[in-house]
Design a protein around this motif. Structure first.
Motif, PDB file in Angstrom:
ATOM      1  N   GLU A  64      41.811  48.438  37.369  1.00 14.40           N
ATOM      2  CA  GLU A  64      43.629  48.237  37.582  1.00 14.40           C
ATOM      3  C   GLU A  64      43.834  47.092  38.260  1.00 14.40           C
ATOM      4  OE1 GLU A  64      47.432  49.241  37.842  1.00 14.40           O
ATOM      5  OE2 GLU A  64      45.951  50.336  36.872  1.00 14.40           O
ATOM      6  N   ARG A  67      44.320  44.545  35.446  1.00 16.35           N
ATOM      7  CA  ARG A  67      45.597  44.816  34.507  1.00 16.35           C
ATOM      8  C   ARG A  67      46.782  44.153  35.320  1.00 16.35           C
ATOM      9  NH1 ARG A  67      42.909  49.645  32.741  1.00 16.35           N
ATOM     10  NH2 ARG A  67      43.507  50.552  34.701  1.00 16.35           N
ATOM     11  N   ASN A  72      51.344  41.167  30.820  1.00 20.43           N
ATOM     12  CA  ASN A  72      51.376  42.124  29.647  1.00 20.43           C
ATOM     13  C   ASN A  72      51.548  41.095  28.447  1.00 20.43           C
ATOM     14  OD1 ASN A  72      51.579  43.755  27.855  1.00 20.43           O
ATOM     15  ND2 ASN A  72      53.105  45.131  29.163  1.00 20.43           N
TER      16      ASN A  72
END
Length: 79
Positions: A64, A67, A72
């Motif tokens: 996480e 990420r 993105n």
């Protein structure tokens, strides 16, 4: 939820993995004690009580964090 730093988690996960492999080979009391200490620290950091669960939660938290750190790429990709 408070999360431990990914480098700290990574270090403890790697230490637990290494000590588990070593314990499977040498069965020494010293290795078992070191694994117990590392497992206890990892459980405290992840808010869990079992090593397997702590390892899973730590890996989820590290993923996480990665990420969140990376942009993105699907939204930024040009067709």
């Amino acid at each position: 939820m408070i999360m431990a730093s990914p480098p700290r988690l990574r270090k403890l996960v790697e230490r637990c993995d290494t000590l588990r492999r070593r314990l499977a080979v040498d069965h020494s009391a010293e290795t078992a004690r070191r694994l117990e200490d590392a497992a206890h620290a990892l459980c405290l950091l992840t808010g869990t009580r079992r090593l397997g669960t702590a390892m899973y939660v730590a890996r989820q938290q590290m993923a996480e964090a990665m990420r969140r750190k990376q942009p993105n790429q699907h939204r930024n990709a040009q067709p």
